[in-house]
Motif scaffolding. Structure first.
Motif, PDB file in Angstrom:
ATOM      1  N   CYS A 301       0.847  -1.194   0.000  1.00 42.52           N
ATOM      2  CA  CYS A 301       0.000   0.000   0.000  1.00 42.52           C
ATOM      3  C   CYS A 301       0.880   1.241   0.000  1.00 42.52           C
ATOM      4  CB  CYS A 301      -0.948  -0.009   1.206  1.00 42.52           C
ATOM      5  SG  CYS A 301      -0.117   0.334   2.762  1.00 42.52           S
ATOM      6  N   ASP A 302       0.355   2.345   0.494  1.00 44.31           N
ATOM      7  CA  ASP A 302       1.089   3.603   0.441  1.00 44.31           C
ATOM      8  C   ASP A 302       1.719   3.962   1.783  1.00 44.31           C
ATOM      9  OD1 ASP A 302      -1.319   5.959   1.385  1.00 44.31           O
ATOM     10  OD2 ASP A 302      -1.816   3.878   0.997  1.00 44.31           O
ATOM     11  N   ASP A 303       2.025   2.968   2.606  1.00 42.44           N
ATOM     12  CA  ASP A 303       2.692   3.208   3.873  1.00 42.44           C
ATOM     13  C   ASP A 303       3.657   2.055   4.108  1.00 42.44           C
ATOM     14  OD1 ASP A 303       3.450   4.048   6.388  1.00 42.44           O
ATOM     15  OD2 ASP A 303       1.640   3.353   7.382  1.00 42.44           O
ATOM     16  N   VAL A 304       4.635   2.250   4.967  1.00 42.12           N
ATOM     17  CA  VAL A 304       5.574   1.180   5.264  1.00 42.12           C
ATOM     18  C   VAL A 304       4.915   0.091   6.103  1.00 42.12           C
ATOM     19  CG1 VAL A 304       6.538   2.094   7.422  1.00 42.12           C
ATOM     20  CG2 VAL A 304       8.009   0.804   5.855  1.00 42.12           C
ATOM     21  N   SER A 305       3.809   0.421   6.758  1.00 45.96           N
ATOM     22  CA  SER A 305       3.054  -0.531   7.561  1.00 45.96           C
ATOM     23  C   SER A 305       1.579  -0.384   7.233  1.00 45.96           C
ATOM     24  CB  SER A 305       3.275  -0.269   9.056  1.00 45.96           C
ATOM     25  OG  SER A 305       2.434  -1.083   9.838  1.00 45.96           O
ATOM     26  N   CYS A 306       1.009  -1.392   6.588  1.00 44.77           N
ATOM     27  CA  CYS A 306      -0.383  -1.220   6.156  1.00 44.77           C
ATOM     28  C   CYS A 306      -1.218  -2.479   6.235  1.00 44.77           C
ATOM     29  CB  CYS A 306      -0.433  -0.679   4.731  1.00 44.77           C
ATOM     30  SG  CYS A 306       0.594  -1.587   3.568  1.00 44.77           S
ATOM     31  N   GLY A 307      -0.656  -3.621   6.605  1.00 46.36           N
ATOM     32  CA  GLY A 307      -1.460  -4.830   6.740  1.00 46.36           C
ATOM     33  C   GLY A 307      -2.464  -4.693   7.858  1.00 46.36           C
ATOM     34  N   ARG A 308      -3.539  -5.457   7.796  1.00 43.86           N
ATOM     35  CA  ARG A 308      -4.589  -5.327   8.806  1.00 43.86           C
ATOM     36  C   ARG A 308      -4.100  -5.752  10.191  1.00 43.86           C
ATOM     37  NH1 ARG A 308      -6.672  -9.738   5.842  1.00 43.86           N
ATOM     38  NH2 ARG A 308      -8.032  -8.282   4.753  1.00 43.86           N
ATOM     39  N   ASN A 309      -3.000  -6.496  10.258  1.00 43.08           N
ATOM     40  CA  ASN A 309      -2.466  -6.914  11.551  1.00 43.08           C
ATOM     41  C   ASN A 309      -1.335  -6.026  12.046  1.00 43.08           C
ATOM     42  OD1 ASN A 309      -4.182  -9.201  11.742  1.00 43.08           O
ATOM     43  ND2 ASN A 309      -2.866 -10.305  10.320  1.00 43.08           N
TER      44      ASN A 309
END
Length: 786
Positions: A301-309
């Protein structure tokens, strides 16, 4: 856009602008004089906070506690029960003593806590038998063995042994420690004793360790990945020292308070970068990887951290802790590099890379690439054949060994890889002919591409939770029109091991509720099927003419319709329909989950906003159903939907008569860098100084406005700052156009407690300007107090 969380409470609402009092023409429509308070109250019955509690035994998710046990919430007319099921026996029992927990929380908080309304969102059992309990806003540690005692996470003066900082932490695999950020450095907290140890010392403001700041999102969460043996931490030192700032000011009596944070813009020369490090926990040694600073980007995605977890999406340790794999993403998201680091020396090797013409994505929800160091292999996700597929790579040579999945449809999420049996379990969409292509199913397949097995046979959308050992999974399956059935299944062949719950919607249907109507229409090309949902009044009369409201979120990262699982309320669509509208949502070309070509439909022309598909779909519905009045078409949306609504009113002024645009990113040159640079491309100027972003700005077309437009924005919106809407306001004033503006002081992107007020304003605006009726004066929405 990115986060849509509203945090602040409403201090007031300021309505600015020329208030439109004209009534939309009602060609071929029956004139309506006024709507009553009772009409609004009837509609409010179908808002989520009223409708959702009427669904009983809808268990749509479960959380595994260990290989053989999971917990879930079961709601019915008597309240909520929290249950723990044994996968081996299929038997469920209370997860804890609800009455004792309520009494302990009441004693701690000084407020009466109802045992039937505990509102628990997180639950786990510590090694010493205490319970970790999370509610919507608090976290507690509770000992229920005797009388029952709870303490707030962070401790209290009454319990010095438990007193420590309350910064959110990332738990180690052995569950003994959690890592957290304090004053730009990384710290360690012992879970049992609360003892804290500082791991890094050179972190300073805007150059801190593990910090979570994507511009549109800035939290206290630590972004890191523990090694499997809990001895090391992979993270980064994030350099924002040259990144530009964003500013907002509060509304209050006296001097306003300044909020200032790092918020890089499209085209900025200096943007946020990360320097990858590995921290040895025992000796507090920081090892910097031998490579230049990397982009603050993700393959997902558009961030370094974007997974739902949460966590750090593109970093994976080897099971033996001896190597670390990660993926680097270019600033424009067009190139990915698969790399392996040596945590002993910091040496980095680039194994292979992939370049694409538009943008790269590694899946939906979670990254899909997997690291298999025991066999020197990697599973890689790519859309190179037009669909999201899995590929097997040799890590010694960096060469492709073979394609694993084939054919139409996408792998959406890889949930497990068993290296021993060389088997992959994944969620996928569009792989079952004749079914809704948005329905997610669960599959397994061999790494050799053989043995593809459908594990969820029902023609429905499947929400899956896989056990840690991969032997079982909880499957909640439903459709937009059928309530969920939840079962425990074998991950080997999909057979049902035990029933868990079957939803009952009899209390919901007793209110008159009716499900939405799924439909398909053709897209802009006259060939491609588009999928949508329609909401009609429960008192629908086919002999009448109804104005139509199109709810839009244009993507490109998601669509208008949302999940295909059952929901008692989707936004306020059914409630708005109940006032006398047809409400629709259409997933246009340029949104995800379909083919790569479908998703790429308007890459580099982001002002498109799926509008050609919205118009084509609405016109087809108008021809199909004579009770739709295409002389009275409205649209509304939030964030990207606010952008799309304004472009609809400006670029299709003869078709869309009324629009409500909430918190829109109307000019992406004023939005955080990596979202727009992914979908529109890097900002490029020609010799005349014109850029590829110039004609994508809504304010340039303000002179085209003919209909009624309500613009709304929170004044402390740190995702899409309010200046975006003010650019449109400025252009409308200069064009001498009438419009309406609602600024909501001190709220963020999601409006928080002002959401109910904004909902009522939407209803009023459509009733007055699209229906041609008068709404009741000052109707007060009644959301529950949390």
């Amino acid at each position: 856009m990115g986060s849509m969380m509203g945090k602040s409470c409403l201090l007031g609402a300021l309505v600015v602008g020329a208030l439109s009092t004209g009534v939309a023409a009602q060609t071929k429509a029956e004139s309506i004089k006024a709507l009553s308070t009772d009409d609004y109250a009837r509609a409010e019955r179908f808002v989520g906070y009223n409708a959702s509690p009427l669904v009983d035994h809808a268990v749509q998710s479960a959380t595994w506690l260990d290989d053989g046990h999971f917990w879930y919430r079961d709601h019915d007319v008597n309240g909520d029960r929290y249950l723990r099921m044994d996968a081996a026996t299929g038997k469920a029992e209370p997860a804890f003593d609800h009455v004792k927990l309520a009494a302990a929380l009441s004693k701690l908080t000084g407020k009466t806590v109802d045992a039937k309304k505990l509102a628990i969102v997180d639950y786990s059992i510590a090694a010493d038998g205490r319970y970790n309990i999370g509610t919507r806003s608090k976290h507690y540690v509770c000992d229920l063995k005797s009388a029952g005692v709870c303490v707030a996470k962070g401790g209290s003066d009454k319990d010095p042994a438990m007193k420590h900082g309350d910064e959110p932490g990332v738990l180690s695999p052995d569950k003994h420690s959690e890592a957290f950020i304090r004053h730009w450095n990384l710290w360690l907290r012992d879970v049992t004793s609360g003892k804290e140890t500082q791991l890094t010392t050179d972190g300073v403001e805007n150059y801190g360790y593990a910090t979570d700041n994507a511009g549109w999102k800035h939290t206290d969460e630590a972004i890191l990945v523990w090694s499997p043996d809990s001895s090391k931490i992979a993270t980064f030192q994030q350099d924002q020292r040259k990144t530009s700032d964003m500013y907002l000011v509060s509304t209050n009596v006296g001097r306003p308070k300044l909020e200032q944070w790092k918020y890089p813009l499209v085209g900025d020369e200096n943007i946020t970068m990360i320097e990858r490090v590995i921290i040895d926990v025992a000796d507090k040694h920081v090892l910097r990887l031998q490579m230049p600073p990397d982009q603050h980007r993700s393959s997902l995605c558009d961030d370094v951290s974007c997974g739902r977890n949460g966590g750090w999406d593109d970093v994976k340790w080897a099971p033996d802790n001896k190597s670390l794999a990660f993926v680097s993403t270019s600033r424009d998201h067009k190139q990915e590099w698969f790399r392996i680091a040596d945590p002993a020396t910091g040496a980095v090797r680039t194994v292979f890379d992939e370049k694409v013409a538009t943008y790269f994505e590694s899946g939906n929800g979670e990254v899909n690439w997997q690291y298999l160091p025991a066999t020197d292999e990697a599973i890689w996700f790519s859309e190179r054949d037009g669909w999201g597929q899995l590929y097997l790579y040799d890590l010694r040579s960096g060469k492709l060994k073979q394609q694993i999945t084939q054919g139409e449809g996408n792998v959406s999420e890889v949930l497990r890889v068993d290296a021993a049996s060389r088997t992959i379990w994944f969620r996928g969409v569009g792989k079952e002919p004749g079914r809704d292509p948005y329905y997610q199913h669960f599959y397994k397949i061999g790494m050799d591409g053989q043995g593809l097995t459908l594990l969820t046979p029902e023609d429905a959308d499947h929400t899956v939770s896989l056990s840690p050992d991969g032997r079982h999974f909880v499957d909640a399956y439903s459709t937009p029109t059928t309530a969920p059935v939840t079962v425990l299944r074998s991950a080997d062949d999909g057979r049902v091991v035990a029933p868990i719950a079957k939803a009952d919607i009899s209390r919901l249907t007793a209110t008159g509720w009716v499900p939405p109507q799924p439909f398909t229409v053709k897209g802009r090309d006259g060939k491609t099927d588009l999928y949508g949902m329609m909401f009609k009044p429960t008192h629908f009369d086919p002999n009448k003419k109804y104005p139509i409201v199109d709810y839009v979120y244009p993507g490109p990262q998601t669509g208008s319709v949302g999940s295909r699982s059952f929901s008692a309320a989707r936004v306020d669509h059914q409630a708005l329909a109940e006032l006398g509208f047809i409400v629709v949502a259409i997933d246009g070309m340029g949104t995800p989950w379909r083919s790569k070509a479908f998703h790429d439909a308007y890459f580099g022309n982001i002002i498109d906003n799926t509008m050609p598909d919205q118009v084509a779909g609405l016109k087809e519905l108008g021809k199909r159903y004579p009770w739709i009045d295409l002389d009275r078409v409205g649209m509304w949306g939030h964030s990207g939907g606010g952008n799309a609504t304004v472009s609809a009113l400006f670029l299709y002024p003869d078709f869309f008569k009324v629009g409500i645009a909430e918190s829109g990113n109307h000019d992406n040159r004023n939005y955080e860098d990596d979202w727009a640079e992914k979908w529109q491309g890097l900002l490029v100027k020609d010799k005349d100084g014109k850029s590829n972003y110039d004609k994508q700005a809504n304010q340039l077309f303000a002179g085209n406005l003919k209909g009624h437009l309500l613009l709304a924005h929170g004044t402390m919106d740190d995702n899409v700052p309010p200046y975006q809407t003010l650019l449109v306001v400025d252009a409308l004033i200069k064009a001498n156009k009438d419009f309406d503006l609602l600024l909501i002081p001190n709220v963020h992107h999601g409006y928080g407690e002002a959401s109910a007020y904004m909902m009522r304003k939407r209803w009023d605006y459509f009733v007055r300007n699209l229906m041609g009726a008068e709404p009741p004066q000052g109707y007060a929405m009644k959301p529950p107090k949390i």
